[in-house]
Design a protein around this motif. Structure first.
Motif, PDB file in Angstrom:
ATOM      1  N   SER A  96      10.671  12.595  -1.948  1.00 39.02           N
ATOM      2  CA  SER A  96       9.474  13.276  -1.463  1.00 39.02           C
ATOM      3  C   SER A  96       8.482  13.552  -2.590  1.00 39.02           C
ATOM      4  O   SER A  96       8.854  13.948  -3.692  1.00 39.02           O
ATOM      5  N   GLY A  97       7.205  13.303  -2.326  1.00 43.01           N
ATOM      6  CA  GLY A  97       6.157  13.621  -3.277  1.00 43.01           C
ATOM      7  C   GLY A  97       6.075  12.683  -4.463  1.00 43.01           C
ATOM      8  O   GLY A  97       5.471  13.048  -5.478  1.00 43.01           O
ATOM      9  N   THR A  98       6.626  11.481  -4.372  1.00 44.21           N
ATOM     10  CA  THR A  98       6.638  10.572  -5.517  1.00 44.21           C
ATOM     11  C   THR A  98       5.835   9.307  -5.228  1.00 44.21           C
ATOM     12  O   THR A  98       5.567   8.954  -4.087  1.00 44.21           O
ATOM     13  N   LYS A  99       5.475   8.638  -6.311  1.00 45.84           N
ATOM     14  CA  LYS A  99       4.681   7.409  -6.240  1.00 45.84           C
ATOM     15  C   LYS A  99       5.504   6.249  -6.780  1.00 45.84           C
ATOM     16  O   LYS A  99       6.110   6.342  -7.832  1.00 45.84           O
ATOM     17  N   LEU A 100       5.507   5.157  -6.029  1.00 48.24           N
ATOM     18  CA  LEU A 100       6.251   3.968  -6.414  1.00 48.24           C
ATOM     19  C   LEU A 100       5.263   2.908  -6.908  1.00 48.24           C
ATOM     20  O   LEU A 100       4.471   2.373  -6.129  1.00 48.24           O
ATOM     21  N   GLY A 110       1.494  -7.963   1.771  1.00 50.53           N
ATOM     22  CA  GLY A 110       0.245  -8.181   1.045  1.00 50.53           C
ATOM     23  C   GLY A 110       0.401  -7.769  -0.408  1.00 50.53           C
ATOM     24  O   GLY A 110       1.485  -7.415  -0.868  1.00 50.53           O
ATOM     25  N   VAL A 111      -0.703  -7.810  -1.148  1.00 48.01           N
ATOM     26  CA  VAL A 111      -0.696  -7.421  -2.557  1.00 48.01           C
ATOM     27  C   VAL A 111      -0.816  -5.900  -2.638  1.00 48.01           C
ATOM     28  O   VAL A 111      -1.854  -5.333  -2.303  1.00 48.01           O
ATOM     29  N   ILE A 112       0.257  -5.262  -3.082  1.00 47.11           N
ATOM     30  CA  ILE A 112       0.333  -3.791  -3.105  1.00 47.11           C
ATOM     31  C   ILE A 112       0.568  -3.321  -4.531  1.00 47.11           C
ATOM     32  O   ILE A 112       1.461  -3.818  -5.218  1.00 47.11           O
ATOM     33  N   GLN A 113      -0.249  -2.366  -4.967  1.00 45.04           N
ATOM     34  CA  GLN A 113      -0.095  -1.803  -6.301  1.00 45.04           C
ATOM     35  C   GLN A 113       0.872  -0.631  -6.317  1.00 45.04           C
ATOM     36  O   GLN A 113       1.664  -0.486  -7.236  1.00 45.04           O
ATOM     37  N   SER A 114       0.793   0.241  -5.300  1.00 46.12           N
ATOM     38  CA  SER A 114       1.679   1.402  -5.285  1.00 46.12           C
ATOM     39  C   SER A 114       1.842   1.926  -3.866  1.00 46.12           C
ATOM     40  O   SER A 114       1.012   1.678  -2.982  1.00 46.12           O
ATOM     41  N   VAL A 156       3.896  -8.669  -1.694  1.00 51.41           N
ATOM     42  CA  VAL A 156       5.029  -8.345  -0.823  1.00 51.41           C
ATOM     43  C   VAL A 156       4.945  -9.191   0.450  1.00 51.41           C
ATOM     44  O   VAL A 156       3.928  -9.174   1.147  1.00 51.41           O
ATOM     45  N   SER A 157       6.002  -9.922   0.742  1.00 52.70           N
ATOM     46  CA  SER A 157       6.041 -10.701   1.980  1.00 52.70           C
ATOM     47  C   SER A 157       6.428  -9.839   3.169  1.00 52.70           C
ATOM     48  O   SER A 157       5.905 -10.000   4.269  1.00 52.70           O
ATOM     49  N   SER A 208      -3.968  -0.861  -2.981  1.00 52.13           N
ATOM     50  CA  SER A 208      -3.950  -2.311  -3.143  1.00 52.13           C
ATOM     51  C   SER A 208      -5.163  -2.750  -3.944  1.00 52.13           C
ATOM     52  O   SER A 208      -6.022  -1.939  -4.300  1.00 52.13           O
ATOM     53  N   THR A 209      -5.225  -4.024  -4.215  1.00 51.43           N
ATOM     54  CA  THR A 209      -6.374  -4.557  -4.938  1.00 51.43           C
ATOM     55  C   THR A 209      -7.588  -4.600  -4.008  1.00 51.43           C
ATOM     56  O   THR A 209      -7.450  -4.665  -2.786  1.00 51.43           O
ATOM     57  N   ALA A 210      -8.769  -4.594  -4.600  1.00 51.73           N
ATOM     58  CA  ALA A 210      -9.998  -4.528  -3.810  1.00 51.73           C
ATOM     59  C   ALA A 210     -10.298  -5.831  -3.080  1.00 51.73           C
ATOM     60  O   ALA A 210     -11.051  -5.846  -2.121  1.00 51.73           O
ATOM     61  N   THR A 211      -9.721  -6.930  -3.531  1.00 48.31           N
ATOM     62  CA  THR A 211     -10.058  -8.234  -2.955  1.00 48.31           C
ATOM     63  C   THR A 211      -9.019  -8.742  -1.965  1.00 48.31           C
ATOM     64  O   THR A 211      -9.262  -9.739  -1.283  1.00 48.31           O
ATOM     65  N   ASP A 212      -7.863  -8.081  -1.877  1.00 49.49           N
ATOM     66  CA  ASP A 212      -6.792  -8.563  -1.008  1.00 49.49           C
ATOM     67  C   ASP A 212      -6.625  -7.660   0.200  1.00 49.49           C
ATOM     68  O   ASP A 212      -6.903  -6.458   0.155  1.00 49.49           O
ATOM     69  N   THR A 213      -6.156  -8.249   1.280  1.00 51.03           N
ATOM     70  CA  THR A 213      -5.866  -7.478   2.479  1.00 51.03           C
ATOM     71  C   THR A 213      -4.381  -7.160   2.555  1.00 51.03           C
ATOM     72  O   THR A 213      -3.545  -7.884   2.027  1.00 51.03           O
ATOM     73  N   VAL A 214      -4.082  -6.055   3.211  1.00 56.08           N
ATOM     74  CA  VAL A 214      -2.695  -5.640   3.438  1.00 56.08           C
ATOM     75  C   VAL A 214      -2.461  -5.624   4.934  1.00 56.08           C
ATOM     76  O   VAL A 214      -3.244  -5.039   5.690  1.00 56.08           O
TER      77      VAL A 214
END
Length: 451
Positions: A283-287, A233-237, A294-295, A313-319
């Motif tokens: 550990s403890g990090t943000k990507l 799905g559409v993933i920000q981090s 992401v497929s 993720s974005t507010a309008t997309d599902t993951v």
């Protein structure tokens, strides 16, 4: 008067040769139907006409692509229409099971029938293809969502019409909106649990991230263990709280983004590795992925803490999240998101002997309704894309006609004008022959001076 060099005859011969060349060129144009047969006929005209010919050829191929796309979309639509009929039948059977006039044995017969129908629904998703490309899921053996379809309908590489990804199987249809509170892992009531091997579609709640945690016994238990999630799905981090996390089985586009992050991270070690060897997030990090579509991507944590994985993720997309954990009590508990699909059709298909009760029949009617809504959404997208493709094809057909007309004006011969030119050159040629004979005869007058 000179005899040795007959200048008049030479001049007449030269003119006759030029006329002969003109006649040859005129005959070539009349026989081929083309005004430009070689570059010397019209150098600039040839360049323009060839470019127009290439443009027309490309447009015609775009029309062919469009017609093929319509065929593909119709195949997908008709297959999903049959799936819709299956869901209609299942809904009726669940209504039959949700009444006290149906006995336990009757419900068991209904369950067996439903399981077979859902098996056929998955068979349709597995078998529906165009030229070997599976349309309703990733592949014949992979039930994840298909890749978004893209059709080049035009002469430019940017003339692309796209259709959204489709997952029309028991792992992709069903579910419903269930509110999950943010601020901590909620009680393990079932609405916020992804069981081992199960999938959910999640939508981020306003102001909250989606958090996934694994614990033995209850959601608030103290014994930590690893977890393994497949996400799309559409993933920000993606954030890992405690313990390192490995990222494997990623699609090509996601791998390109992760490789760029690895190259840019340098000595920080935030993300290391490669697509072939697997990536490691410290550990403890943000990507940060920057709203990457992401497929497929598998996230695996170690067992050093209860911090869990956080997805933004974005507010309008599902993951889409699938729990691949195979450890003891490897359920995953979710907080901070709106769950769409606490139970998918796969949960109905997984019912075993005597598990279809009046209560479950009542519950799964909503799942069927949601599955029909999802299916109709896919079909609506297919229909809109087909209308767009057909409109593009009609426009291209008009363009192709006009481009060919423009090429014809430059390249094709005007028979009226060229036939008149040929007749003129033919008369001149005959006159030239007469002129040569007269030039030769003039030399005979020199003999009179020698008598």
């Amino acid at each position: 008067m000179r005899i040795n060099t007959n200048v008049s005859s030479l001049t007449a011969q030269d003119a006759a040769q030029n006329t002969s060349k003109s006649i040859t060129g005129s005959l070539e144009k009349l026989s081929t139907g083309l005004r430009i047969n070689k570059a010397s006929d019209d150098a600039s005209g040839l360049a323009i006409a060839d470019k127009l010919r290439t443009q027309a050829t490309s447009i015609n191929q775009g029309i062919t692509n469009g017609n093929s796309a319509v065929s593909l979309l119709q195949i997908a639509d008709k297959s999903m229409a049959e799936q819709s009929n299956i869901l209609d039948t299942i809904k009726a059977k669940l209504i039959q099971a949700n009444t006290d006039t149906t006995s336990a044995d009757g419900r068991e017969s209904i369950r067996k029938d439903i399981v077979k129908l859902l098996e056929q629904l998955d068979n349709i998703a597995e078998q529906t293809n165009y030229n070997g490309n599976v349309l309703l899921q990733t592949s014949a053996s992979d039930t994840n969502a298909s890749s978004a379809l893209a059709f080049q309908i035009g002469e430019s590489k940017n003339d692309v019409i796209k259709n959204n990804a489709i997952q029309s199987n028991t792992n992709g249809l069903g579910g419903g909106a269930i509110a999950i509170t943010s601020g901590g892992v909620a009680a393990a009531t079932g609405s916020n649990v992804i069981a081992q091997g199960a999938s959910m579609e999640l939508k981020e709640a306003a102001g909250g991230d989606m958090v996934f945690k694994t614990a033995v016994g209850t959601a608030t238990g103290s014994t930590a263990q690893s977890e393994k999630l497949q996400v799309s799905g559409v993933i920000q981090s993606v954030t890992i709280a405690t313990g390192d996390m490995t990222i494997t089985d990623v699609d090509t586009e996601t791998a390109k983004v992760l490789d760029a992050i690895v190259a840019a991270s340098g000595a920080s070690g935030k993300l290391t590795g490669s697509a072939s060897a697997g990536y490691t997030l410290a550990s403890g990090t943000k990507l940060d992925l920057g709203s990457l579509n992401v497929s497929k991507m598998t996230l695996t944590t170690d067992a050093t803490g209860l911090g869990g994985i956080t997805l933004n993720s974005t507010a309008t997309d599902t993951v889409k999240v699938k729990n691949l954990d195979k450890t003891t009590d490897g359920n995953v508990y979710i907080t901070g998101g709106d769950i769409k699909g606490g139970d998918l059709l796969s949960s109905l298909a997984a019912l075993t002997e005597n598990q279809l009760t009046k209560t479950t029949a009542d519950k799964f009617q909503n799942i069927i309704d949601n599955a029909l809504t999802d299916l109709n959404g896919y079909r609506g997208d297919i229909g809109s894309t087909q209308n767009q493709v057909e409109s593009a094809v009609r426009n291209l057909m008009t363009q192709a006609t006009n481009v060919k007309a423009a090429e014809s004006i430059i390249r094709d011969v005007d028979y009226a004008a060229e036939s008149a030119n040929f007749n003129k050159q033919n008369i001149i040629s005959q006159a030239g022959a007469y002129a040569i004979s007269q030039a030769n005869a003039v030399q005979q007058n020199v003999l009179k001076l020698l008598q």
